[in-house]
Design an enzyme around this catalytic site. Structure first.
Site, PDB file in Angstrom:
ATOM      1  N   ASP A   1      24.499 -83.902 -22.107  1.00  0.00           N
ATOM      2  CA  ASP A   1      24.161 -84.648 -20.520  1.00  0.00           C
ATOM      3  C   ASP A   1      22.571 -84.728 -20.974  1.00  0.00           C
ATOM      4  O   ASP A   1      21.920 -84.634 -21.503  1.00  0.00           O
ATOM      5  CB  ASP A   1      24.897 -83.796 -19.387  1.00  0.00           C
ATOM      6  CG  ASP A   1      24.454 -84.180 -18.100  1.00  0.00           C
ATOM      7  OD1 ASP A   1      23.536 -84.727 -18.012  1.00  0.00           O
ATOM      8  OD2 ASP A   1      25.636 -84.754 -16.916  1.00  0.00           O
TER       9      ASP A   1
ATOM     10  N   ASP B   1      20.773 -88.449 -24.053  1.00  0.00           N
ATOM     11  CA  ASP B   1      20.421 -89.686 -23.378  1.00  0.00           C
ATOM     12  C   ASP B   1      21.436 -90.510 -23.680  1.00  0.00           C
ATOM     13  O   ASP B   1      21.177 -91.760 -24.724  1.00  0.00           O
ATOM     14  CB  ASP B   1      18.996 -89.950 -22.910  1.00  0.00           C
ATOM     15  CG  ASP B   1      18.621 -91.534 -21.471  1.00  0.00           C
ATOM     16  OD1 ASP B   1      19.977 -91.819 -21.332  1.00  0.00           O
ATOM     17  OD2 ASP B   1      17.421 -91.279 -21.655  1.00  0.00           O
TER      18      ASP B   1
ATOM     19  N   ASN C   1      38.373 -96.573  -8.518  1.00  0.00           N
ATOM     20  CA  ASN C   1      39.385 -97.192  -7.157  1.00  0.00           C
ATOM     21  C   ASN C   1      38.020 -98.239  -6.945  1.00  0.00           C
ATOM     22  O   ASN C   1      38.157 -99.517  -6.644  1.00  0.00           O
ATOM     23  CB  ASN C   1      39.290 -96.516  -6.220  1.00  0.00           C
ATOM     24  CG  ASN C   1      38.122 -96.240  -5.364  1.00  0.00           C
ATOM     25  OD1 ASN C   1      37.268 -96.707  -4.697  1.00  0.00           O
ATOM     26  ND2 ASN C   1      37.665 -94.663  -5.412  1.00  0.00           N
TER      27      ASN C   1
ATOM     28  N   TYR D   1      27.768-101.065  -8.058  1.00  0.00           N
ATOM     29  CA  TYR D   1      28.564-100.065  -9.375  1.00  0.00           C
ATOM     30  C   TYR D   1      30.363-100.565  -9.731  1.00  0.00           C
ATOM     31  O   TYR D   1      30.177 -99.880 -11.097  1.00  0.00           O
ATOM     32  CB  TYR D   1      28.894 -98.805  -8.082  1.00  0.00           C
ATOM     33  CG  TYR D   1      29.761 -97.654  -8.742  1.00  0.00           C
ATOM     34  CD1 TYR D   1      29.437 -96.992  -9.573  1.00  0.00           C
ATOM     35  CD2 TYR D   1      30.787 -97.069  -8.139  1.00  0.00           C
ATOM     36  CE1 TYR D   1      29.589 -95.824 -10.050  1.00  0.00           C
ATOM     37  CE2 TYR D   1      31.645 -96.313  -8.171  1.00  0.00           C
ATOM     38  CZ  TYR D   1      31.700 -95.822  -9.357  1.00  0.00           C
ATOM     39  OH  TYR D   1      32.277 -94.642  -9.924  1.00  0.00           O
TER      40      TYR D   1
ATOM     41  N   SER E   1      38.475 -90.225  -4.677  1.00  0.00           N
ATOM     42  CA  SER E   1      37.408 -89.053  -4.506  1.00  0.00           C
ATOM     43  C   SER E   1      38.016 -87.542  -4.865  1.00  0.00           C
ATOM     44  O   SER E   1      38.681 -87.557  -4.386  1.00  0.00           O
ATOM     45  CB  SER E   1      37.745 -89.961  -2.518  1.00  0.00           C
ATOM     46  OG  SER E   1      37.840 -90.760  -2.093  1.00  0.00           O
TER      47      SER E   1
ATOM     48  N   ARG F   1      39.998 -91.473   5.439  1.00  0.00           N
ATOM     49  CA  ARG F   1      39.597 -92.248   4.046  1.00  0.00           C
ATOM     50  C   ARG F   1      40.427 -91.906   2.820  1.00  0.00           C
ATOM     51  O   ARG F   1      41.370 -92.301   2.058  1.00  0.00           O
ATOM     52  CB  ARG F   1      38.281 -93.777   3.629  1.00  0.00           C
ATOM     53  CG  ARG F   1      38.902 -94.051   1.758  1.00  0.00           C
ATOM     54  CD  ARG F   1      37.859 -95.195   1.735  1.00  0.00           C
ATOM     55  NE  ARG F   1      37.881 -95.759   0.591  1.00  0.00           N
ATOM     56  CZ  ARG F   1      37.264 -95.420  -0.782  1.00  0.00           C
ATOM     57  NH1 ARG F   1      36.725 -94.258  -0.837  1.00  0.00           N
ATOM     58  NH2 ARG F   1      37.669 -95.676  -1.594  1.00  0.00           N
TER      59      ARG F   1
HETATM   60  N1  LIG Z   1      33.270 -88.387  -8.254  1.00  0.00           N
HETATM   61  C1  LIG Z   1      34.648 -89.135  -7.847  1.00  0.00           C
HETATM   62  O1  LIG Z   1      34.859 -89.047  -7.160  1.00  0.00           O
HETATM   63  C2  LIG Z   1      34.080 -90.262  -9.057  1.00  0.00           C
HETATM   64  C3  LIG Z   1      34.878 -91.516  -8.551  1.00  0.00           C
HETATM   65  C4  LIG Z   1      35.440 -92.342  -9.146  1.00  0.00           C
HETATM   66  C5  LIG Z   1      34.211 -92.709 -10.000  1.00  0.00           C
HETATM   67  N2  LIG Z   1      33.731 -91.195 -10.440  1.00  0.00           N
HETATM   68  C6  LIG Z   1      33.391 -91.066 -11.818  1.00  0.00           C
HETATM   69  O2  LIG Z   1      33.113 -90.352 -13.089  1.00  0.00           O
HETATM   70  C7  LIG Z   1      31.908 -89.664 -13.209  1.00  0.00           C
HETATM   71  C8  LIG Z   1      31.900 -88.584 -13.321  1.00  0.00           C
HETATM   72  O3  LIG Z   1      31.486 -88.302 -11.724  1.00  0.00           O
HETATM   73  P1  LIG Z   1      30.899 -87.178 -10.879  1.00  0.00           P
HETATM   74  O4  LIG Z   1      30.898 -87.739 -10.069  1.00  0.00           O
HETATM   75  O5  LIG Z   1      31.161 -86.031 -11.924  1.00  0.00           O
HETATM   76  O6  LIG Z   1      28.860 -87.933 -10.941  1.00  0.00           O
HETATM   77  P2  LIG Z   1      27.795 -86.953 -11.611  1.00  0.00           P
HETATM   78  O7  LIG Z   1      27.157 -87.693 -10.739  1.00  0.00           O
HETATM   79  O8  LIG Z   1      28.202 -85.069 -10.900  1.00  0.00           O
HETATM   80  O9  LIG Z   1      27.854 -86.617 -13.111  1.00  0.00           O
HETATM   81  C9  LIG Z   1      27.117 -87.904 -13.785  1.00  0.00           C
HETATM   82  C10 LIG Z   1      26.585 -86.836 -14.306  1.00  0.00           C
HETATM   83  O10 LIG Z   1      26.014 -87.880 -15.623  1.00  0.00           O
HETATM   84  C11 LIG Z   1      24.845 -88.407 -16.956  1.00  0.00           C
HETATM   85  N3  LIG Z   1      23.791 -88.968 -16.934  1.00  0.00           N
HETATM   86  C12 LIG Z   1      23.562 -90.329 -16.120  1.00  0.00           C
HETATM   87  N4  LIG Z   1      22.676 -90.781 -16.577  1.00  0.00           N
HETATM   88  C13 LIG Z   1      23.040 -90.335 -18.133  1.00  0.00           C
HETATM   89  C14 LIG Z   1      22.251 -90.924 -19.165  1.00  0.00           C
HETATM   90  N5  LIG Z   1      21.454 -92.090 -19.151  1.00  0.00           N
HETATM   91  N6  LIG Z   1      22.243 -89.896 -20.773  1.00  0.00           N
HETATM   92  C15 LIG Z   1      23.313 -88.944 -20.092  1.00  0.00           C
HETATM   93  N7  LIG Z   1      23.933 -88.335 -18.961  1.00  0.00           N
HETATM   94  C16 LIG Z   1      23.688 -89.318 -17.866  1.00  0.00           C
HETATM   95  C17 LIG Z   1      24.307 -86.781 -15.086  1.00  0.00           C
HETATM   96  O11 LIG Z   1      23.178 -86.362 -15.794  1.00  0.00           O
HETATM   97  C18 LIG Z   1      25.233 -86.369 -14.551  1.00  0.00           C
HETATM   98  O12 LIG Z   1      25.457 -85.478 -14.968  1.00  0.00           O
HETATM   99  C19 LIG Z   1      31.487 -91.039 -13.596  1.00  0.00           C
HETATM  100  O13 LIG Z   1      31.535 -92.000 -14.541  1.00  0.00           O
HETATM  101  C20 LIG Z   1      31.725 -92.247 -12.180  1.00  0.00           C
HETATM  102  O14 LIG Z   1      31.176 -92.930 -12.033  1.00  0.00           O
HETATM  103  C21 LIG Z   1      33.272 -90.288 -10.223  1.00  0.00           C
END
Ligand SMILES: NC(=O)c1ccc[n+]([C@@H]2O[C@H](COP(=O)([O-])OP(=O)(O)OC[C@H]3O[C@@H](n4cnc5c(N)ncnc54)[C@H](O)[C@@H]3O)[C@@H](O)[C@H]2O)c1
Length: 269
Positions: free
Chosen positions: A38, A55, A116, A140, A169, A178
């Site tokens: 991360d 990164d 979704n 997104y 979600s 929802r």
């Molecule tokens: N939480 C939900 O309900 C949900 C729903 C649909 C999809 N998602 C997808 O699941 C994944 C995780 O979601 P989450 O809720 O844990 O999000 P989150 O924001 O808590 O976690 C995402 C992580 O990605 C890291 N990150 C961002 N940019 C980065 C980079 N350039 N290099 C390295 N790390 C980087 C962030 O530091 C963060 O810790 C995401 O791709 C999100 O789109 C989540």
């Protein structure tokens, strides 16, 4: 990809995030190695873990975290609507870097966290499966369609095994009306991701990341073979949520994607 894929060494990107932290705990001890990466701090490595701050924008760093990995669980990115300026580098370029680094390193499988919101503009009176044409509801959502497409390309052209999870979600409990439809519990999320990691043989598929909700709008019957059997049901929280009497606005209420659809909505008819 040939049969009997065995996942020993797993890389999780975005491992410091909401879902990543739950997977870190839930998958602990299940594999020879959980390598966690991360851009944010990940704390000290536990038994069977390696932690690397990196990164996704940095292709060299992505190449080094892929070493000896069998399966990448790609979660890193922006998890909500944002400007193109922010979405493109994180969710498009970063995602391409991860798939490309995986391919070059000979990683055999990628489990991609889609959303979704790749299909958010379907009407709620329509139950859909994963064969529908995408209808993203946001920048997104477009970035997640990109991730599903690059996954398909890397499966068809380079033979990677790829699964795309259209996550609903993810919350400890559903928080609004929802989410009675879209909720996925932490327990079901760990189970779903584990099935996608350990299944011995698949080429490419999309699965909805949703719990066993009475009001579920997404049909996973074509991926029964995966063995995903969600146990939680948002309906358990329905009375509490309905008692609050909150209403979604009419556009949000019409579509699967909810408020992602109504934000900036400017169709007049
Ligand atoms: N939480 C939900 O309900 C949900 C729903 C649909 C999809 N998602 C997808 O699941 C994944 C995780 O979601 P989450 O809720 O844990 O999000 P989150 O924001 O808590 O976690 C995402 C992580 O990605 C890291 N990150 C961002 N940019 C980065 C980079 N350039 N290099 C390295 N790390 C980087 C962030 O530091 C963060 O810790 C995401 O791709 C999100 O789109 C989540």
């Amino acid at each position: 990809m040939g049969e009997n894929f065995v996942a020993r060494n797993i890389l999780i990107t975005g491992a410091a995030g909401e879902i990543g932290s739950v997977l870190r705990k839930g998958l602990a001890g299940r594999f020879d190695l959980l390598r966690l990466t991360d851009i944010k701090p990940l704390g000290p490595a536990g038994i069977g873990e390696e932690v690397c701050e990196a990164d996704m924008q940095d292709q060299g760093a992505m190449a080094s975290v892929m070493k000896d990995i069998d399966c990448v669980v790609h979660l890193a990115g922006i998890p909500l609507e944002d400007s193109w300026e922010n979405i493109l580098p994180a969710n498009v370029i970063g995602c391409a870097h991860v798939f490309e680094a995986a391919r070059i390193a000979g990683v055999r499988r990628v489990v991609f966290a889609s959303s979704n919101h790749a299909i958010g503009f379907y009407h709620r009176d329509q139950r859909i499966d994963a064969n529908v044409v995408t209808r993203p509801d946001s920048r997104y959502g477009v970035s997640k369609v990109f991730g599903e497409a690059i996954g398909r390309l890397y499966a068809d052209k380079y033979g990677l095994s790829v699964s795309c999870l259209r996550i609903g979600s993810f919350r400890s409990r559903p928080e609004d009306r929802r989410q009675l439809m879209t909720w996925i519990s932490p327990r079901d999320t760990v189970h779903l991701v584990e099935r996608c990691i350990v299944h011995p043989d698949y080429h490419y598929f999309i699965v909805y990341g949703v719990s066993n909700n009475d009001q579920n709008m997404w049909d996973n019957s074509e991926v029964e073979w995966l063995g995903y059997r969600p146990r939680d049901n948002a309906e358990k929280f329905a009375l509490d949520i309905m008692a609050r009497g909150e209403e979604e606005d009419p556009v949000a209420k019409a579509y699967h994607g909810g408020s992602f659809c109504s934000a900036e909505f400017s169709v007049t008819s």
